[in-house]
Design an enzyme around this catalytic site. Structure first.
Site, short mmCIF file in Angstrom:
data_model
loop_
_atom_site.label_atom_id
_atom_site.label_comp_id
_atom_site.label_asym_id
_atom_site.label_seq_id
_atom_site.Cartn_x
_atom_site.Cartn_y
_atom_site.Cartn_z
CG ASP A 179 -2.07 0.97 1.13
OD1 ASP A 179 -1.82 2.20 1.13
OD2 ASP A 179 -3.22 0.52 1.05
CB ALA A 216 -2.94 -2.09 13.35
CE1 TYR A 217 -4.49 -2.41 4.67
CE2 TYR A 217 -3.55 -0.21 4.50
CZ TYR A 217 -4.01 -1.36 3.89
OH TYR A 217 -3.98 -1.47 2.53
CB ALA A 218 0.07 2.14 8.02
#
Length: 240
Positions: free
Chosen positions: A139, A151-153
């Protein structure tokens, strides 16, 4: 896609959006495709009719990752590529404990590709120099972080780093690269205001569609020299 590959390409999360478009592109030019899916989607029927082998796998459970890998090994002795497209997009919220949010993001974006790369390595090697590929879909937020999706990053950043580690480990037989998209396509429920705001965040001001990623993956599969790199497909968004 212009050339059929001799061994199957495995796509995780291949029943929706980018993964689905890639699966159909590969199938249309005669490449065998294995699709990993968690739940039944209407698109799976079309994939099966087109010749894809669809294998269910709940990657939220580590033992299921091992089970899935064994099913792939039972189906084919070699893989042309593994495309790690399965993903989830959880924001930090009061409804979920922060450690659970982080654990969920690490499970799908780090543990799953880490384990599958190791478990399926015997199916990727032995096909000559640059004979197989691993491609991680990361991403654009890897470069800048995200205040609402921490958390996603972080998990996507770990996946990006693993790209270089696995490239060093598996060279020269397996090339390992990453593709880092920003906005590629909208969801049906996105309203006009949201769409315009999102488009204004990039220099190109378009949502190019899933085939932009398909074309990038085609380039990586056809290259014999590019490895350990991340290709950003973000319309110049970090420059805004």
């Amino acid at each position: 896609m212009t050339n059929a590959y001799s061994s199957p390409v495995l796509i995780t999360g291949g029943a929706r959006r980018i993964g689905l478009a890639l699966a159909h592109a590969l199938l249309s030019q005669g490449t065998a495709v294995i699709v990993a899916y968690r739940s039944e989607y209407p698109a799976l029927e079309g994939l099966r009719n087109a010749g894809a082998v669809c294998i269910q796998g709940d990657f939220t459970q580590t033992d299921e990752i091992y089970r899935f890998a064994e099913q792939v090994k039972a189906h084919t002795p070699k893989l042309r590529a593994v495309i790690h497209n399965a993903s989830a997009w959880l924001a930090e919220s009061p409804e979920m404990a922060p450690e659970q949010t982080l654990a969920s993001m690490l499970q799908i974006h780090v543990y799953t590709p880490y384990l599958l790369n190791q478990l399926l390595e015997p199916l990727l090697v032995g096909q000559g120099e640059a004979g197989a590929d691993i491609i991680h879909i990361t991403d654009y937020v890897v470069e800048r972080g995200s205040a609402k999706h921490i958390a996603y990053a972080a998990s996507k950043a770990a996946l990006d780093n693993m790209t270089r580690s696995f490239a060093a480990k598996l060279a020269p037989e397996v090339k390992v690269n990453a593709v880092a998209p920003a906005l590629i396509m909208f969801n049906a429920m996105d309203d006009d205001e949201y769409r315009q705001k999102a488009l204004d965040k990039s220099l190109m001001k378009i949502a190019p569609g899933e085939h932009e990623i398909v074309n990038t993956i085609e380039f990586l599969l056809n290259s014999r020299f590019v490895t350990g790199r991340t290709i950003s497909v973000d319309g110049g968004r970090p420059l805004r």
